[in-house]
Design an enzyme around this catalytic site. Sequence first.
Site, PDB file in Angstrom:
ATOM      1  N   GLU A  43       4.324   0.195   6.796  1.00 28.26           N
ATOM      2  CA  GLU A  43       2.931  -0.205   6.560  1.00 28.26           C
ATOM      3  C   GLU A  43       2.174   0.020   7.855  1.00 28.26           C
ATOM      4  OE1 GLU A  43       0.418  -4.266   6.758  1.00 28.26           O
ATOM      5  OE2 GLU A  43       2.241  -4.392   5.532  1.00 28.26           O
ATOM      6  N   ARG A  47      -5.896  -1.422  12.054  1.00 24.86           N
ATOM      7  CA  ARG A  47      -6.486  -2.337  13.032  1.00 24.86           C
ATOM      8  C   ARG A  47      -6.985  -1.639  14.282  1.00 24.86           C
ATOM      9  NH1 ARG A  47      -1.420  -6.522  13.262  1.00 24.86           N
ATOM     10  NH2 ARG A  47      -1.069  -6.698  11.014  1.00 24.86           N
ATOM     11  N   LYS A 131       1.535  -9.949  -1.757  1.00 26.34           N
ATOM     12  CA  LYS A 131       2.002 -10.142  -0.386  1.00 26.34           C
ATOM     13  C   LYS A 131       1.812 -11.604  -0.010  1.00 26.34           C
ATOM     14  CE  LYS A 131       0.560  -8.964   4.329  1.00 26.34           C
ATOM     15  NZ  LYS A 131      -0.271  -8.043   5.146  1.00 26.34           N
TER      16      LYS A 131
END
Length: 227
Positions: A43, A47, A131
């Site tokens: 993943e 950011r 999640k």
Amino acid sequence: MWSDQLYGALAASRIIVVVVIDDKKDAVPTARALARGGITHVELALRTDASLAALEAISREVPEMTVGAGTVLLPAQVRAARDAGAHFAVSPGLSPAVVAEAEKIGLPFAPGIATPTDIEKAWNMGCRVLKLFPANPMGGAKYLKSVNAAYRHLGLSFIPLGGVRLANLDEWLAMPEILAVGGSWPAADDLIRAGKWDEIETNAQAATEQIAKLRPEAGGGVGQGGA
């Protein structure tokens, strides 16, 4: 919609390694080191300014790696991630607009949940892969086991992230509703910045070997689901 192929591959691997890339040049070496250690799913967190370029580079140059986009907060990021080569996307929270965009363009998506209310909202939006974040601070595997008791009949699958480490993998992977765990420890930020590819490979190998010992068979709760 999570295809049977994607869902099955993730259920077999049992782990997604979360990667944060500050410099695009580190993307491919990081992915290759993880792949050498047996990791098949990453993943890439959106950011940093280099995130999308890094995602695209891994998708193009490390085809054996299934690449997801993380920290997806805006509908525009859903499409950008898909265009960069993402096979799936996840977010730390639950945004109806992001879920809708993922469904619209057909990108498998797992929204972040933390409470029973979150689970119900996500389920009503058609999401079946969720999640759990932050997993350990929320109470760990015992918390999810307790909360999901009310929803187990729905066949939801969870990806816990946040405080998941080698030391507590057995606790998480013993739960049939866990599709895979997520964690950043195999490729921590400082290791990537220092270019310690051998250490990343060693960490990845330790994780995959531990997972094989704990539960070699596939896990998870549903074959495929909504966004």
